[in-house]
Design an enzyme around this catalytic site. Structure first.
Site, PDB file in Angstrom:
ATOM      1  N   GLU A  97      34.173  45.720  39.393  1.00 19.79           N
ATOM      2  CA  GLU A  97      33.300  44.636  38.939  1.00 19.79           C
ATOM      3  C   GLU A  97      32.506  45.085  37.717  1.00 19.79           C
ATOM      4  O   GLU A  97      31.949  46.189  37.699  1.00 19.79           O
ATOM      5  CB  GLU A  97      32.337  44.231  40.057  1.00 19.79           C
ATOM      6  CG  GLU A  97      33.070  43.644  41.259  1.00 19.79           C
ATOM      7  CD  GLU A  97      32.137  42.970  42.256  1.00 19.79           C
ATOM      8  OE1 GLU A  97      32.616  42.081  42.973  1.00 19.79           O
ATOM      9  OE2 GLU A  97      30.947  43.320  42.329  1.00 19.79           O
ATOM     10  N   ARG A 152      38.667  46.918  48.772  1.00 22.07           N
ATOM     11  CA  ARG A 152      39.311  46.043  49.773  1.00 22.07           C
ATOM     12  C   ARG A 152      39.891  44.814  49.089  1.00 22.07           C
ATOM     13  O   ARG A 152      39.682  44.612  47.899  1.00 22.07           O
ATOM     14  CB  ARG A 152      38.250  45.595  50.790  1.00 22.07           C
ATOM     15  CG  ARG A 152      37.085  44.955  50.072  1.00 22.07           C
ATOM     16  CD  ARG A 152      36.120  44.239  50.951  1.00 22.07           C
ATOM     17  NE  ARG A 152      34.899  43.911  50.239  1.00 22.07           N
ATOM     18  CZ  ARG A 152      34.723  42.877  49.446  1.00 22.07           C
ATOM     19  NH1 ARG A 152      35.708  42.019  49.259  1.00 22.07           N
ATOM     20  NH2 ARG A 152      33.585  42.663  48.825  1.00 22.07           N
ATOM     21  N   VAL A 210      37.882  37.936  48.540  1.00 22.96           N
ATOM     22  CA  VAL A 210      38.015  36.498  48.832  1.00 22.96           C
ATOM     23  C   VAL A 210      38.788  35.799  47.708  1.00 22.96           C
ATOM     24  O   VAL A 210      39.638  34.951  47.950  1.00 22.96           O
ATOM     25  CB  VAL A 210      36.608  35.855  48.988  1.00 22.96           C
ATOM     26  CG1 VAL A 210      36.719  34.349  49.195  1.00 22.96           C
ATOM     27  CG2 VAL A 210      35.828  36.499  50.113  1.00 22.96           C
TER      28      VAL A 210
HETATM   29  P1  ADP Z   1      25.917  44.514  45.465  1.00 27.38           P
HETATM   30  O1  ADP Z   1      26.745  45.686  45.893  1.00 27.38           O
HETATM   31  O2  ADP Z   1      24.693  44.341  46.293  1.00 27.38           O
HETATM   32  O3  ADP Z   1      26.719  43.263  45.290  1.00 27.38           O
HETATM   33  P2  ADP Z   1      25.932  44.934  42.556  1.00 27.38           P
HETATM   34  O4  ADP Z   1      25.641  46.240  41.936  1.00 27.38           O
HETATM   35  O5  ADP Z   1      27.347  44.459  42.559  1.00 27.38           O
HETATM   36  O6  ADP Z   1      25.322  44.921  44.038  1.00 27.38           O
HETATM   37  O7  ADP Z   1      25.037  43.825  41.871  1.00 27.38           O
HETATM   38  C1  ADP Z   1      24.949  42.508  42.385  1.00 27.38           C
HETATM   39  C2  ADP Z   1      24.434  41.563  41.319  1.00 27.38           C
HETATM   40  O8  ADP Z   1      23.138  41.995  40.853  1.00 27.38           O
HETATM   41  C3  ADP Z   1      25.278  41.512  40.076  1.00 27.38           C
HETATM   42  O9  ADP Z   1      26.370  40.595  40.224  1.00 27.38           O
HETATM   43  C4  ADP Z   1      24.273  41.025  39.071  1.00 27.38           C
HETATM   44  O10 ADP Z   1      24.049  39.648  39.234  1.00 27.38           O
HETATM   45  C5  ADP Z   1      23.015  41.763  39.456  1.00 27.38           C
HETATM   46  N1  ADP Z   1      22.912  43.055  38.755  1.00 27.38           N
HETATM   47  C6  ADP Z   1      23.248  44.281  39.219  1.00 27.38           C
HETATM   48  N2  ADP Z   1      23.036  45.235  38.270  1.00 27.38           N
HETATM   49  C7  ADP Z   1      22.550  44.580  37.179  1.00 27.38           C
HETATM   50  C8  ADP Z   1      22.139  44.988  35.865  1.00 27.38           C
HETATM   51  N3  ADP Z   1      22.178  46.263  35.481  1.00 27.38           N
HETATM   52  N4  ADP Z   1      21.692  44.025  35.022  1.00 27.38           N
HETATM   53  C9  ADP Z   1      21.646  42.725  35.393  1.00 27.38           C
HETATM   54  N5  ADP Z   1      22.010  42.278  36.599  1.00 27.38           N
HETATM   55  C10 ADP Z   1      22.460  43.184  37.496  1.00 27.38           C
END
Ligand code: ADP
Length: 455
Positions: free
Chosen positions: A281, A297, A300
């Site tokens: 991602e 994994r 969806v």
């Molecule tokens: P999780 O494992 O809880 O899904 P992620 O690291 O994938 O956490 O982050 C989830 C969401 O949080 C991202 O899709 C984004 O919307 C926001 N996010 C995370 N890191 C950043 C960042 N550095 N800047 C802006 N938004 C962020």
């Protein structure tokens, strides 16, 4: 490298649409299936689609779909040779993957060490930097405890920054800090939350991107060192970090820009000895990609990639788990047209309150390029115990405009009565001009919902 003995019976440690999706893939490959179920699901028709079903506990997920011992016992009793975890539940649980392999069964997913590395966001970030995958600016080390050192890191990155839990997931365990005055308190609060929710207080810090899109890359790897990426998806239409609409390919992204990122993902997989399917991602802002996490994994939204690439991702997962070498090289991967997935949730379209009850009437849309992945039917009782996802509408068209128009038409003919769903919201969203234009960011849906008076 774990042993990969061939198997002829697969236990599916999941429920609902994904359980049915895996049953279908197994059936198409001549594999026998065992579905485990809770008491709430035992009478559902989808459970009967498997060759065998075993009720493993009460409705509450902690006593059934998350009960590792009960699942392992069911595998032993049924003589299954492999376990497919689906998504959610135990799919990214290191101890479950290890326990399955310890029991002499094949876990259909990466090995426990790859899940553990990618589940620790600091370790994941380090591994990605080592493989040349672009990451969000900020150190790939744990945040120290001294206030002065924390301040120096934030100043080095530049505000706004985001403080994130190394063990975080599900959109929890992170806090945005826009100025130094808020920094120490934000760190203390996030650390405490992380300790309670994820069992480790480890935090890290990175630049907070203000208007990114969510773009992800699907990979597929075998146990012989071969890996390919199957194109990209855009999942920026989110509410509370939950994806609502996904599409492939991500609109407006040139292949020259994303090509090197896909290649870096493949290289990262080879470096960590990754096997099976996975998703990298990224946040995408101002022409640059920033890795945020890897999901180890099936996801969806995998069908949109299946529709554009023509690759059956679940069948590939099963083949790789059998020890087969990938039948395709990167040059064989070609993506055609555009696919869109809408998540149909059992929830109020204005308040988002989950809705439970009996589906009294169901007519699924039909037509060229229209696919519905669902385990529900007329008479199905939506139980309040689980995720509200009840169906996925996947539409493939020649290009994005064609896919959007076909989706509008499919949504219009999708009839589901007896419970509330988000179908009215989706119908309205597909009339929105900015969405139709494409390239909206991750905040767009929530802003749109506010103007509609229902955020
Ligand atoms: P999780 O494992 O809880 O899904 P992620 O690291 O994938 O956490 O982050 C989830 C969401 O949080 C991202 O899709 C984004 O919307 C926001 N996010 C995370 N890191 C950043 C960042 N550095 N800047 C802006 N938004 C962020």
């Amino acid at each position: 490298m774990p042993s990969h003995q061939r198997f002829d019976k697969v236990l599916i440690a999941n429920r609902g649409e994904v359980a049915l999706r895996v049953v279908r893939a197994c059936c198409e490959m001549g594999l026998k299936t065992v579905v485990v179920c809770s008491e709430a699901d035992r009478d559902s028709a989808y459970v009967k689609s498997a060759d065998q079903s075993i009720c493993i506990g009460p409705s509450s997920a902690s006593k059934s779909y998350l009960n590792q011992n009960a699942i392992l016992l069911a595998a032993r009793l049924s003589g299954a040779g492999a376990v497919h975890p689906g998504y959610g539940f135990l799919s990214e649980n290191t101890s479950f993957s290890a326990a399955v392999e310890k029991a002499g069964l094949t876990f259909i997913g990466p090995d426990a060490s790859a899940i553990a590395t990618m589940g620790d966001k600091i370790a994941a970030k380090s591994a990605m930097i080592a493989a040349g995958v672009p990451c969000v600016p900020g150190p790939d080390t744990e945040l120290p405890s001294e206030p002065e050192a924390i301040r120096a890191i934030a100043a080095g990155i530049g505000y706004p920054v985001i403080v994130k839990a190394a063990g975080g997931g599900g959109g929890r365990g992170m806090r945005v800090v826009s100025a130094e005055a808020e920094l120490q308190e934000a760190v203390a609060l996030t650390r405490e939350e992380a300790r309670k929710a994820f069992g480790t207080p480890a935090l890290y810090m990175e630049k907070f991107l203000q208007h990114p899109r969510h773009i992800e890359i699907q990979v597929l790897c075998d146990t012989h060192g071969n890996a390919v990426w199957l194109g990209h998806r855009d999942c920026s239409m989110q509410r509370r970090h939950q994806k609502v609409v996904e599409e492939a390919p991500a609109p407006g992204i040139s292949e020259t820009l994303i090509g090197p990122v896909g290649e870096a993902c493949v290289k990262a997989c080879q470096q960590i000895g990754y096997r099976g399917v996975g998703t990298f991602e990224f946040l995408y802002e101002d022409g640059a990609f920033y890795f945020i996490e890897m999901n180890t994994r099936l996801q969806v939204e995998h069908p949109v990639t299946e529709e554009t690439s023509g690759v059956d991702i679940v069948q590939q997962q099963l083949r790789v788990a059998q020890g087969e070498a990938l039948s395709m090289a990167q040059v064989d991967v070609t993506c055609a047209g555009h696919a869109i997935e809408c998540r149909i949730n059992a929830e109020d379209p204005m308040t988002f309150m989950p809705s439970a009850g009996v589906i009294t009437a169901l007519e699924l849309p039909k037509g060229e390029g229209v696919r519905v992945d669902t385990h529900v039917e007329a008479g199905y009782k939506v139980s309040p115990y689980y995720d509200s996802l009840i169906a996925k509408l996947i539409v493939h068209g020649q290009d994005r405009a064609d896919a959007m128009q076909r989706t509008r038409s499919a949504l219009a003919s999708f009839k589901l009565e007896g419970i509330a769903t988000n179908l009215p919201l989706l119908r309205e969203l597909f009339e929105d001009a900015a969405f139709a234009e494409g390239e909206t960011d991750i905040h767009y849906l929530e802003k749109w919902l506010k103007t509609r008076g229902a955020a």
